[in-house]
Design an enzyme around this catalytic site. Structure first.
Site, PDB file in Angstrom:
ATOM      1  CG  HIS A  64      -7.728   5.820   6.215  1.00 23.74           C
ATOM      2  ND1 HIS A  64      -6.662   4.978   6.418  1.00 23.74           N
ATOM      3  CD2 HIS A  64      -8.395   5.338   5.131  1.00 23.74           C
ATOM      4  CE1 HIS A  64      -6.676   4.025   5.494  1.00 23.74           C
ATOM      5  NE2 HIS A  64      -7.716   4.217   4.698  1.00 23.74           N
ATOM      6  CG  HIS A 115      -9.493  -0.093   2.061  1.00 22.26           C
ATOM      7  ND1 HIS A 115      -9.684   0.704   0.947  1.00 22.26           N
ATOM      8  CD2 HIS A 115      -8.709   0.614   2.895  1.00 22.26           C
ATOM      9  CE1 HIS A 115      -9.026   1.834   1.104  1.00 22.26           C
ATOM     10  NE2 HIS A 115      -8.430   1.817   2.269  1.00 22.26           N
ATOM     11  CG  HIS A 122     -11.184   5.760   1.916  1.00 23.08           C
ATOM     12  ND1 HIS A 122     -10.190   6.648   1.561  1.00 23.08           N
ATOM     13  CD2 HIS A 122     -10.566   4.592   2.211  1.00 23.08           C
ATOM     14  CE1 HIS A 122      -9.014   6.030   1.613  1.00 23.08           C
ATOM     15  NE2 HIS A 122      -9.210   4.777   2.000  1.00 23.08           N
ATOM     16  CG  HIS A 170      -1.937   1.106   1.219  1.00 18.46           C
ATOM     17  ND1 HIS A 170      -1.775   2.260   1.959  1.00 18.46           N
ATOM     18  CD2 HIS A 170      -3.115   1.254   0.562  1.00 18.46           C
ATOM     19  CE1 HIS A 170      -2.810   3.059   1.770  1.00 18.46           C
ATOM     20  NE2 HIS A 170      -3.639   2.479   0.926  1.00 18.46           N
ATOM     21  CG  HIS A 176      -7.676   0.528  -2.151  1.00 20.90           C
ATOM     22  ND1 HIS A 176      -7.413   1.645  -2.911  1.00 20.90           N
ATOM     23  CD2 HIS A 176      -6.980   0.684  -0.989  1.00 20.90           C
ATOM     24  CE1 HIS A 176      -6.596   2.445  -2.233  1.00 20.90           C
ATOM     25  NE2 HIS A 176      -6.320   1.886  -1.069  1.00 20.90           N
ATOM     26  CG  PHE A 217      -2.841   7.283   2.315  1.00 17.93           C
ATOM     27  CD1 PHE A 217      -3.910   6.683   2.946  1.00 17.93           C
ATOM     28  CD2 PHE A 217      -3.098   8.268   1.378  1.00 17.93           C
ATOM     29  CE1 PHE A 217      -5.214   7.057   2.672  1.00 17.93           C
ATOM     30  CE2 PHE A 217      -4.400   8.647   1.082  1.00 17.93           C
ATOM     31  CZ  PHE A 217      -5.459   8.038   1.732  1.00 17.93           C
ATOM     32  CG  HIS A 255      -4.934   6.821  -2.185  1.00 19.97           C
ATOM     33  ND1 HIS A 255      -3.717   6.182  -2.125  1.00 19.97           N
ATOM     34  CD2 HIS A 255      -5.732   6.173  -1.307  1.00 19.97           C
ATOM     35  CE1 HIS A 255      -3.778   5.187  -1.259  1.00 19.97           C
ATOM     36  NE2 HIS A 255      -4.995   5.161  -0.744  1.00 19.97           N
TER      37      HIS A 255
END
Length: 452
Positions: free
Chosen positions: A197, A227, A193, A43, A72, A214, A63
């Site tokens: 996070h 996810h 999303h 990732h 993803h 990230f 992203h």
């Protein structure tokens, strides 16, 4: 066919199997590509400037573009197969965090139990948000201490956007070979999303690790449950039959290691439906489809003269910094025939566009966008709330300088105009409300695009 279960509904036998699989993954040699940290770093590699596009001096970033959902999906697919192979169960399926339903709007307890022995516990999480704390899908960096009933309604209203988006609004903006990254995220990627996070990441750690950054997010096993639900949102949205057909999207490809340590190239075309990848999701009630926001004022109430007096003309306002507080601007629009059919409105919505958003990608950033509203505390359960821009930090110890990016925000406002009863108005007052980390944010332009 593997069936991914809702995390808050699994039994003890499933938890034992899942934690055993993750433990075995963590015990693999550090050089094994199936090792837990190696998988977490996949990732990081695809979102923290680890690689440049072949033939171009520009980074790869999955992203804030149309690559977000398919990349993803494939990442989870190979991760899931590795876990299943380690415990000898080809039918093993990852859990999904059902944060779009009231019963799932808490951190699943299996991720917080047995902190000294569980392989799926992570110490780098916000201590304020442990169960039974109800989550805030529109998290602003601070807890608002709303009644649970209000927070649930806000959350349901936040997710409601899934069922009413074009491919561009839902999946994100096109990102082609040679393009700079971050052309613009789709609706679910921005919120919830990104906000989930930030809600989980540890605010006391240097860069808000793990989930709040990230580069480190996939080090927390809850990343994959989060996810999985994001992926489930794509699956639900796909049932409406909308998607990109652009070959640049369909043929975009990525590299992963499979359960046999083979390097595999997979394309977006390989991941268009979950049935192609032989998995499905446990059926659970979907309540957000009826959570359409309501207006704060009587239907048909136009922006007041007082509000317009506070606003700048769009042509005079930009570029403008959010450092000095909110931006309120009058934006012209082309009046559209409001007798258009529901199908026409869904396929060709009006779109509020905020272009040229300049920011430091290493910062956690959030601002909200309101229409015809002079109360900056307005929440997602009100029609005046158009949406939010959210950036999750990309910064880590090797990237401590300024990380300037330029991106955009696109918000479908057809339903909003209908709910407010202002479809005949030729101008709207748009308010951009800073929430967190906006000191160095520049707004380049605000405009309304009529149906194409």
């Amino acid at each position: 066919m593997r069936v991914r279960p809702a995390a808050h509904l699994v039994n003890a036998a499933y938890i034992s199997k899942y934690t055993r699989a993750v433990q075995l993954m963590k015990q693999l040699p550090a050089t094994d590509p199936r090792n837990f940290m190696q998988q977490a770093n996949v990732h990081c590699a695809y979102c923290n400037a680890a690689y440049e596009q072949v033939g171009f001096k520009t980074e790869i970033q999955v992203h804030a573009s149309w690559l977000f959902f398919p990349w993803h999906r494939l990442y989870l697919y190979f991760y899931e197969r590795i876990l299943g192979s380690l415990i000898g169960d080809p039918f093993f399926a990852l859990p999904f965090w059902n944060w779009d339903a009231p019963d799932g709007m808490r951190m699943p307890s299996m991720y917080t139990a047995n902190p000294t022995t569980s392989s799926i516990f992570d110490r780098l999480r916000d201590a304020r948000h442990q169960p039974p704390k109800l989550m805030d899908l529109n998290f602003n960096g601070t807890d608002l201490n709303l009644p649970d009933s209000q927070l649930i309604q806000n959350n349901l209203s936040t997710v409601q956007v899934v069922s009413n988006s074009t491919a561009q609004l839902f999946l994100g903006m096109p990102y082609r070979a040679g393009n700079r990254p971050d052309p613009g995220a789709g609706s679910i990627e921005r919120v919830p999303h990104n906000t989930v996070h930030d809600w989980i990441g540890d605010p006391t750690s240097r860069f808000r690790e793990n989930m709040g950054n990230f580069y480190s997010a996939a080090r927390d096993p809850i990343f994959f449950a989060h996810h999985a639900n994001v992926d489930r949102m794509w699956s639900i949205w796909s049932e409406f039959g909308r998607t990109y057909t652009d070959p640049d999207w369909l043929n975009a490809s990525f590299l992963f290691y499979d359960e046999n340590r083979n390097l595999v190239r997979a394309t977006v075309r390989d991941a268009l439906t979950i049935s192609q990848l032989r998995y499905s999701y446990q059926g659970v009630p979907i309540l957000w489809t009826s959570a359409r926001p309501t207006s704060k004022r009587p239907k048909g109430s136009r922006a007041s003269n007082d509000l317009k007096k506070k606003a700048l003309k769009a042509a005079d306002a930009f570029p403008r910094s959010l450092n000095n507080g909110l931006i309120r601007v009058i934006v012209k629009r082309t009046v559209i025939n409001k007798s258009r059919t529901k199908k026409e409105k869904e396929e060709q919505p009006e779109v509020l566009v905020i272009e040229g958003i300049e920011l430091d990608a290493g910062e956690t950033v959030k601002f909200d966008v309101l229409v015809n509203d002079d109360d900056e505390s307005t929440m997602p359960d009100k029609s005046e709330f158009a949406g939010s821009f959210v950036n999750v930090s990309h910064r880590h110890a090797g990237m401590e300088g300024e990380m300037k990016i330029k991106t955009s925000l696109r918000l479908g406002i057809t339903d909003l105009l209908e709910d407010l009863g202002v479809e005949d108005d030729d101008e709207l007052v748009v308010t951009i409300v800073p929430r967190i980390g906006t000191q160095n944010v520049i707004i380049g332009e605000v405009k309304i695009e009529p149906p194409s």
